[in-house]
Each structure stands twice: as structure tokens, then as C-alpha cells.
Design an enzyme around this catalytic site. Structure first.
Site, PDB file in Angstrom:
ATOM      1  N   ASP A 139      -1.751  -6.034  13.800  1.00  0.00           N
ATOM      2  CA  ASP A 139      -0.708  -6.574  12.638  1.00  0.00           C
ATOM      3  C   ASP A 139       0.256  -6.552  13.080  1.00  0.00           C
ATOM      4  O   ASP A 139       1.318  -6.279  12.315  1.00  0.00           O
ATOM      5  CB  ASP A 139      -0.695  -5.368  11.190  1.00  0.00           C
ATOM      6  CG  ASP A 139      -0.074  -5.689   9.955  1.00  0.00           C
ATOM      7  OD1 ASP A 139      -0.134  -7.450  10.236  1.00  0.00           O
ATOM      8  OD2 ASP A 139      -0.350  -5.504   9.067  1.00  0.00           O
ATOM      9  N   MET A 186       0.382  -1.206   0.090  1.00  0.00           N
ATOM     10  CA  MET A 186      -0.042  -0.066   0.155  1.00  0.00           C
ATOM     11  C   MET A 186       0.905   1.414   0.245  1.00  0.00           C
ATOM     12  O   MET A 186       0.388   2.381  -0.754  1.00  0.00           O
ATOM     13  CB  MET A 186      -0.778   0.416   1.360  1.00  0.00           C
ATOM     14  CG  MET A 186      -2.752   0.770   1.098  1.00  0.00           C
ATOM     15  SD  MET A 186      -3.234   0.313   2.481  1.00  0.00           S
ATOM     16  CE  MET A 186      -3.623   2.282   2.969  1.00  0.00           C
TER      17      MET A 186
END
Ligand code: ATP
Ligand code: MG
Ligand code: MG
Length: 281
Positions: free
Chosen positions: A131, A19
Site C-alpha cells: 500500500d 478501518m
């Protein structure tokens, strides 16, 4: 050369994934090094990605803790969306694990305690990281841990499923409930931290598979090789922490990061690290 936002001189690329890209840069105004994370060009026309990128900055900026990377600035210049943060000179924990795992027990516990301290702070502020994995743990030259990448962090109340319906995060560190796409709370982060400690001390991941789905199924159904079988230098007290954090049923895990941190800190006391096999008088 060109200065981003009239202020940041890009020096070199230091990382990044699907990203975004991360660069080391010089902040001319304050005369210091910073890290600049830039949304990849292919996403700059996608409002959803821009929103997600801003939310990442907001989640991290809501926190102020010595073990969380500080956010300094966010901005946009033409099509370049960027987040400016504290530059951590050192390595990420994945590089350290690849280079020299299994780590010494005391070093691994010092890293784990600092990650857990960051999680305690995030959870107290109603932020779930979601995460936690070695790539997102930065280790400064002094051994100071800085947790980063709140890219998929969420407020405690919302669900794991993104708007597009996909489950996000890194499957090797998924909690069973995260793998099912439900009910991710604070305890999911503690499970992921359990896996990180396992990996630091054994040099192995507990669950490997041919595909993300097969790994996710193992988190849900399979037992793993006990850490002390792989590395007999791990004290029983440390193995107990890993096993408690990695319980499949979230109700059987630590109740909170605070509770896990207390156990980790107990192991840091020097006399507990060298557990004698027997006591002699
Ligand atoms: P994507 O979202 O596209 O997957 P990413 O979220 O993985 O990208 P980060 O995890 O934030 O990007 O950073 C990737 C790598 O860049 C880190 O593993 C680390 O090596 C390096 N890095 C990131 N932030 C910093 C920082 N503040 N200081 C030093 N290095 C950093
Ligand atoms: Mg990352
Ligand atoms: Mg990310």
C-alpha cells in the site's frame, strides 16, 4: 481526563481512514508524544478485523529501520483496540504533493531513496508493504521519511486476495499484477514507488479514470505520458528510474529494492542532478 491503558492521554485526531482513526497522544509514563491508531468502533466485534489490525502492528513491529515508523505498544481496553507508535511531526507526502508538486528533483530523489531504503529492509524481512502511496509516507520536519500503514502488508509467500476475496490497496498505485489479483511480490512495491516518484516530479498521476476498474485496466494496458514531457527539469537518468520501476512486466523492473536504491543514490550525487545539455571545454 481518561488515559488509555492507564498511560496514553489522547490530544487530537490526526488522521485515519475506513478501518482506523489516528490520534496524537501523550505517553505519561515516558513523557513523550506518540501516535495512537484505534480500530474503528464498528469493527470491534468482528474477529477478522481485529486479527487484521493486530497483523498490521506485527508487520510493522517486525521491522526496525530509521525510515519505518516504530511500533511502541499494542493494547486493548474494553472495546478499544489500539496501536501506539512513534509520532512523526510534519506532513504526509500527499499533503506535500498537493501543496507544492512538482517537487525539486533533489528533494524528490531524497524522499524516494529513503522510501526505497525502507522497502529494502521490509523485503529483506519477507514483508511486502502493498500500500505504498503518498498518504502512507510521513515526512518529519527534518525531511526524514517514515513509511507507515502496514495494514495490508503480507509475508512474501501469501497472495493478494484477502479472505473475503477482495483486492486491497489504492488503485492509483496498483501494479498490473496487483490489479489482476495475482502474484504480488517485492516488485509490486517498486512499481508503486515508481508512481509516487512520477507524482512527486510531475504533480500528476499517470493513470486516472472514472472508476477503480478503469484505472486498474490502465495499469494493465495503457502507456502513460512520459515524465519529461510534463516536467523538462527531470534529468534523463531520473526518468529512466521511473520508467524501469513502472514496467508492466515485473521481470523488466528492478530485480530488488537494493538495485533501485543504487540507481537513486547515483542521482543524488550533485554532478548528476545538473545534467548539462552539452559539454564545453
Ligand atoms: P485506514 O486503515 O482506516 O485506511 P489508515 O491506515 O489510512 O487508516 P494511516 O495511514 O496509518 O491510517 O494514517 C492516516 C494518516 O494519519 C496519515 O496519512 C498521517 O497523516 C497520519 N498519521 C498516521 N500515523 C502517524 C504518525 N505515526 N505520526 C504522525 N501522523 C500520523
Ligand atoms: Mg493509510
Ligand atoms: Mg491502512
Amino acid at each position: 481526563g481518561h488515559e488509555l491503558g492507564g498511560r496514553y492521554e489522547i490530544i487530537t485526531r490526526i488522521g485515519g481512514g475506513g478501518m482506523a482513526l489516528v490520534y496524537k497522544a501523550h505517553d505519561i509514563l515516558l513523557n513523550r508524544k506518540v501516535a495512537v491508531k484505534i480500530l474503528r468502533q464498528q469493527f470491534v466485534h468482528d474477529e477478522e478485523f481485529i486479527r487484521r489490525f493486530r497483523r498490521e502492528a506485527q508487520s510493522a513491529a517486525a521491522l526496525s529501520h530509521p525510515n519505518v515508523v516504530s511500533i511502541y505498544d499494542v493494547g486493548q481496553e474494553d472495546e478499544t483496540h489500539y496501536i501506539v507508535m512513534e509520532y512523526v511531526e510534519g506532513q504526509n507526502l500527499n499533503e506535500i504533493i498537493q501543496e507544492r508538486a512538482p517537487l525539486q528533483v533533489d528533494e524528490a530523489i531524497r524522499f524516494a531513496s529513503q522510501i526505497c531504503d525502507a522497502l529494502e529492509h521490509a523485503h529483506h524481512n519477507q514483508i511486502i508493504h502493498r500500500d505504498i502511496k503518498p498518504h502512507n509516507i510521513l515526512i518529519g520536519k527534518n525531511g526524514r521519511v517514515k513509511v507507515t500503514d502496514f495494514g495490508i502488508a503480507r509475508a512474501v509467500t501469501s497472495s493478494t486476495i484477502t479472505q473475503t476475496g477482495s483486492v486491497v490497496g489504492s488503485v492509483h498505485y496498483f501494479s498490473p499484477e496487483h490489479a489482476k489479483g495475482i502474484n504480488t511480490g517485492e516488485k509490486s512495491d517498486l512499481y508503486s514507488l515508481g508512481i509516487v516518484i512520477y507524482q512527486m516530479l510531475t504533480g500528476k498521476l499517470p493513470f486516472l479514470g472514472e472508476s477503480p476498474i478503469s484505472v486498474a485496466l490502465k495499469h494493465l494496458q495503457e502507456t502513460f505520458e512520459e515524465p519529461r514531457i510534463i516536467n523538462p527539469y527531470i534529468p534523463q537518468s531520473v526518468e529512466n528510474i521511473i520508467l524501469r520501476a513502472m514496467r508492466k512486466n515485473p521481470n523488466e523492473r528492478y530485480a530488488s529494492a537494493d538495485e533501485m536504491l543504487r540507481d537513486l543514490e547515483t542521482c543524488l550525487k550533485p554532478e548528476r542532478l545538473k545534467e548539462p545539455k552539452a559539454t564545453f571545454n
